[in-house]
Design an enzyme around this catalytic site. Structure first.
Site, PDB file in Angstrom:
ATOM      1  N   GLU A  42       0.819  -1.210   0.000  1.00  0.00           N
ATOM      2  CA  GLU A  42       0.000   0.000   0.000  1.00  0.00           C
ATOM      3  C   GLU A  42       0.858   1.268   0.000  1.00  0.00           C
ATOM      4  O   GLU A  42       0.525   2.254  -0.663  1.00  0.00           O
ATOM      5  CB  GLU A  42      -0.955   0.008   1.201  1.00  0.00           C
ATOM      6  CG  GLU A  42      -2.060  -1.036   1.136  1.00  0.00           C
ATOM      7  CD  GLU A  42      -3.019  -0.818  -0.034  1.00  0.00           C
ATOM      8  OE1 GLU A  42      -2.995   0.274  -0.640  1.00  0.00           O
ATOM      9  OE2 GLU A  42      -3.777  -1.745  -0.351  1.00  0.00           O
ATOM     10  N   TYR A 125      -6.142   5.989   5.131  1.00  0.00           N
ATOM     11  CA  TYR A 125      -6.365   4.989   4.086  1.00  0.00           C
ATOM     12  C   TYR A 125      -5.559   3.721   4.341  1.00  0.00           C
ATOM     13  O   TYR A 125      -6.107   2.606   4.346  1.00  0.00           O
ATOM     14  CB  TYR A 125      -6.016   5.530   2.695  1.00  0.00           C
ATOM     15  CG  TYR A 125      -5.887   4.400   1.704  1.00  0.00           C
ATOM     16  CD1 TYR A 125      -7.019   3.707   1.282  1.00  0.00           C
ATOM     17  CD2 TYR A 125      -4.644   3.952   1.275  1.00  0.00           C
ATOM     18  CE1 TYR A 125      -6.913   2.622   0.437  1.00  0.00           C
ATOM     19  CE2 TYR A 125      -4.526   2.878   0.419  1.00  0.00           C
ATOM     20  CZ  TYR A 125      -5.662   2.211   0.004  1.00  0.00           C
ATOM     21  OH  TYR A 125      -5.554   1.121  -0.818  1.00  0.00           O
ATOM     22  N   ASP A 143      -9.395   5.605  -0.676  1.00  0.00           N
ATOM     23  CA  ASP A 143      -8.364   6.171  -1.554  1.00  0.00           C
ATOM     24  C   ASP A 143      -9.056   6.794  -2.760  1.00  0.00           C
ATOM     25  O   ASP A 143     -10.277   6.975  -2.764  1.00  0.00           O
ATOM     26  CB  ASP A 143      -7.364   5.093  -1.975  1.00  0.00           C
ATOM     27  CG  ASP A 143      -7.993   4.022  -2.854  1.00  0.00           C
ATOM     28  OD1 ASP A 143      -9.243   3.948  -2.932  1.00  0.00           O
ATOM     29  OD2 ASP A 143      -7.242   3.239  -3.480  1.00  0.00           O
TER      30      ASP A 143
END
Length: 370
Positions: A42, A125, A143
């Protein structure tokens, strides 16, 4: 904000997850639900496309297969592994967070979104993604994909450029997220936003979720999401110095704070910082630069402008325009007052080059080969 009935929410979850089960992207970090794998992927995916990230992720995992390995990594090796991804503060924050996990949490991951946000570099996020995918917590991971998908599904006209809008979307998604499979739900939204519901060239007419897409049904999909335009990057002029001796090239270490902090680079001098009048011509600027090196670093240099166009590079808020200069120094010159050292070209491969540094080096090589 959301007017779906419980029955419609259930139908949406079932349709979305069935589609995901049959069509989910085969990505290396989806082989398991390990929080370390989710986290690194991520962070890498921020501002970077999936196909670009895959080889970086695979190499990174070979070099640093565990949180402990990342915490113990040499910074030079870490930066080299990150070279090309940009936004190098992300890599430094990864290591800071790894050390937090080892030292403050005794090797155990926080399992809640709030707990994960206590780690360096982990925002709402990323915390939502890790909490839902690795720990099955029913929390949203908002996101750009989630903003776009739910803005269109529900015709949400809140400006996604405003920080407070995130909380609105988190609340909305929290009401429709699958409580049984929150991680798969969030990843399905990611995949939906990367396929049928992209920012441009979307194909909602073919989407399995079109019956739930109110903006599409009303023929106004191009109006969502609502986002004010970012300010244009401010132009900043620099001189970049390629100073050579028999010892190699003179590099300086960037300051600990600010853009490209702590990186070894060819010296950069901001034109606006030179002690000259605003309307000074280039010759006056170069004289001032030479005087500045003499006064500040006690280095007497004579610069020559390199041919070719200036190097340009755009950051989020600035656009740099770097005019390249060359100079020579004796190999035994005193560098006591200069924040740098000589680095031979043969050693460049051991240093992480930022994109700006690489552009400067490539332009220099191209010019001297002529």
């Amino acid at each position: 904000m959301i007017t779906w009935s419980p029955e419609k929410i259930a139908a949406f979850q079932k349709t979305l997850l069935n589609w995901y089960d049959q069509n989910k992207r085969d990505l290396p970090w989806r082989k398991d639900h390990d929080p370390y794998h989710v986290w690194v992927s991520e962070i890498m995916l921020q501002q970077t496309q999936v196909q670009t990230v895959i080889p970086y992720y695979q190499r990174f995992m070979k070099l640093f297969p565990t949180v402990q390995a990342l915490a113990d990594a040499d910074e030079t090796q870490l930066m080299k592994a990150w070279e090309g991804l940009g936004y190098y503060s992300r890599a430094r924050n990864l290591q800071k967070a790894a050390r937090q996990i080892i030292t403050d949490y005794h090797g155990e991951w926080p399992k809640t979104k709030a707990g994960l946000q206590e780690l360096s570099g982990i925002g709402p996020y990323t915390a939502g993604a890790i909490a839902s995918i690795a720990f099955n917590q029913p929390v949203a991971a908002v996101d750009g994909n989630a903003f776009r998908v739910f803005a269109r599904l529900l015709k949400i006209d809140a400006d996604i450029a405003k920080p407070q809008t995130r909380r609105l979307f988190e609340n909305v998604i929290g009401r429709v997220i699958s409580k049984d499979r929150p991680g798969d739900f969030n990843q399905a939204i990611m995949d939906l936003g990367a396929s049928y519901m992209t920012a441009t060239n979307y194909h909602s007419a073919d989407s399995p979720m079109k019956a739930f897409n109110q903006a599409y049904l009303d023929g106004v999909e191009d109006q969502y999401p609502v986002k004010t335009k970012n300010k244009r990057p401010v132009p900043v002029a620099y001189y970049g110095l390629l100073i050579t001796s028999n010892n190699g090239f003179l590099f300086e270490k960037r300051p600990a704070h600010g853009i490209l902090s702590n990186f070894w680079m060819f010296p950069l001098v901001k034109v606006a910082d030179l002690k000259v009048a605003k309307d000074a011509d280039e010759g006056q600027q170069l004289n001032a630069l030479e005087n500045q090196f003499l006064e500040t670093y006690r280095l007497k240099i004579h610069v020559t402008k390199l041919g070719g166009q200036p190097v340009t590079h755009t950051f989020t808020h600035q656009k740099w325009r770097i005019t390249l200069l060359t100079a020579n120094l004796a190999e035994h010159v005193d560098l006591s007052y200069f924040p740098g050292k000589w680095i031979p070209a043969s050693a460049f491969k051991t240093f992480a080059f930022t994109k700006v540094q690489d552009k400067m080096w490539q332009r220099y090589q191209k010019q001297i080969e002529k």
